[in-house]
Design a protein around this motif. Sequence first.
Motif, short mmCIF file in Angstrom:
data_model
loop_
_atom_site.label_atom_id
_atom_site.label_comp_id
_atom_site.label_asym_id
_atom_site.label_seq_id
_atom_site.Cartn_x
_atom_site.Cartn_y
_atom_site.Cartn_z
N ASP A 88 4.08 -1.32 10.27
CA ASP A 88 4.83 -0.51 9.32
C ASP A 88 4.59 -1.13 7.95
O ASP A 88 4.85 -2.33 7.77
CB ASP A 88 6.32 -0.56 9.69
CG ASP A 88 7.22 -0.09 8.56
OD1 ASP A 88 6.98 1.00 8.03
OD2 ASP A 88 8.17 -0.82 8.20
N ARG A 158 11.39 11.29 6.74
CA ARG A 158 12.47 10.30 6.91
C ARG A 158 13.81 10.95 6.64
O ARG A 158 14.07 11.42 5.53
CB ARG A 158 12.27 9.11 5.98
CG ARG A 158 13.41 8.09 6.12
CD ARG A 158 13.08 6.78 5.47
NE ARG A 158 14.18 5.86 5.50
CZ ARG A 158 14.15 4.64 5.00
NH1 ARG A 158 13.05 4.20 4.44
NH2 ARG A 158 15.20 3.85 5.05
N SER A 211 19.18 -3.11 7.61
CA SER A 211 18.61 -4.34 8.16
C SER A 211 19.74 -5.27 8.58
O SER A 211 20.87 -5.16 8.08
CB SER A 211 17.76 -4.98 7.07
OG SER A 211 16.90 -5.94 7.59
N GLY A 247 13.55 -0.15 11.79
CA GLY A 247 13.81 -1.52 12.25
C GLY A 247 15.29 -1.83 12.07
O GLY A 247 16.12 -0.95 12.25
N TYR A 383 11.60 -12.63 5.47
CA TYR A 383 12.07 -12.52 4.09
C TYR A 383 12.24 -13.90 3.45
O TYR A 383 13.18 -14.12 2.68
CB TYR A 383 13.35 -11.68 4.02
CG TYR A 383 13.18 -10.34 4.71
CD1 TYR A 383 12.34 -9.37 4.17
CD2 TYR A 383 13.80 -10.06 5.93
CE1 TYR A 383 12.14 -8.15 4.82
CE2 TYR A 383 13.60 -8.84 6.58
CZ TYR A 383 12.78 -7.90 6.01
OH TYR A 383 12.58 -6.70 6.66
#
Length: 429
Positions: A88, A158, A211, A247, A383
């Motif tokens: 992705d 989306r 997330s 995700g 991250y």
Amino acid sequence: MTSGTSPLEFNAAKYSQGELCIEQMPLSKIADSVGTPAYVYSKSYLTEQYQLLTNALAQTPHRIHYSVKANSNLAILALFKSLGAGFDIVSAGELSRVLAVGGDPESVIFSGVGKSTEEINFALKAGIGCFNVESRSELLRIMAQAELLGRIANVAIRVNPNVDAKTHPYIATGLKENKFGVTKDEALALYLLAAEHPAINLTGIDCHIGSQINEAEPLLQALTSVLELRDALERHGIELEHIDIGGGFGVRYQDESPLDIEAWGASVGQILGGRDLQLRIEPGRFLTANAGVLLTRVEYLKASDEPENKNFAVVDAAMNDLLRPSLYQAWHEVLPVRQSSDAQTLEWDIVGPICESGDFLAKQRSLALAEEDLVAVLSIGAYGAVLASNYNTRGRAPEVLVDGSEFKVVRRRETIQDQLRLELEQADH
Ligand code: LLP
């Protein structure tokens, strides 16, 4: 919700004979070899997380598209590719990374609200598997560019299902107030529009609600909502092959009760109920967060004589190496690399050399620290390195991948020449 276990129980880092190690490699050896600060990842941990997800979805036809933004190091992309993952991406740069490791363009899905014309053209020419389209304007642009280039664009719209992911507001994406996706009504209109266009191949529906989601419920709610749209589209004669639920699968940093991935997988299977549909997911953090540590050395200790004042441990890593504590007030465990110490245990704020009071990695941690000690900041595999910057003209730290009792530098330390080059090329200094 808390579960009270030590971060060591779910982390790649473990003590062995009093020394913090990644797999069989003592972190002190890595510091001796590459210096500090450095990001260190475990290959076996990354592999095991991938297997966990695969097993959780064993009963469901699915494909895992690793979310490159979480950790885009080429060695990590190559590893996930070898395990069978697709990708992705959210930029041409990330697509170039996938192509650089020989990733199959067909396994790539392209998300993001701001794809430029150049990026769309690059992705069309590469032959990516799917555009996750986030607005009417983007759909029109993809139609026009695909027609111009004589290519067919595979498209999913989306949908923003207006579901609360119950996470930090900066990383929630599935509410009306967020910039991502379109409403279900708008999605239906866009599908009907796109279905008429010869350069568009409608392959699926996409959503991603945020997330670090630790409850299954919002994820399942979003899936159900998207399935309803899929069924409505079928009544309009539009048949889709896949459903992409993004995700966001949460992990443990401290004492959170993380998402039970097996139970979630079982529920997903039940909701899909044997439909002829491929499930796609875009995990980033789940696969990488707890696979890595940021290794750093204590430069100076500034202990205070006044009990009400703070004690500062100034280390050689800073907010430019790990932004999460400053940006999201994120909590990361900090552990000494050598367990035994003659130093007194005090409560320390672990701070970096950057000239900002917001430059901290952790606050109020009870640690026995001496100057020059090595410490590890845990759970930085997602991250961490990708959010690094050159603030204060600090070079970006190297990345190291451990495999058993060996390690490899998979990105070298950035030098001052690396940083100055782009400016020296331009100016008459
Ligand atoms: N798919 C899309 C469309 C996304 O926007 C994201 C993350 C993912 C997948 C992967 O999400 P994950 O499985 O990693 O949760 N910098 C923040 C996280 C930002 C997430 C952005 N989007 C942090 O450090 O917590």
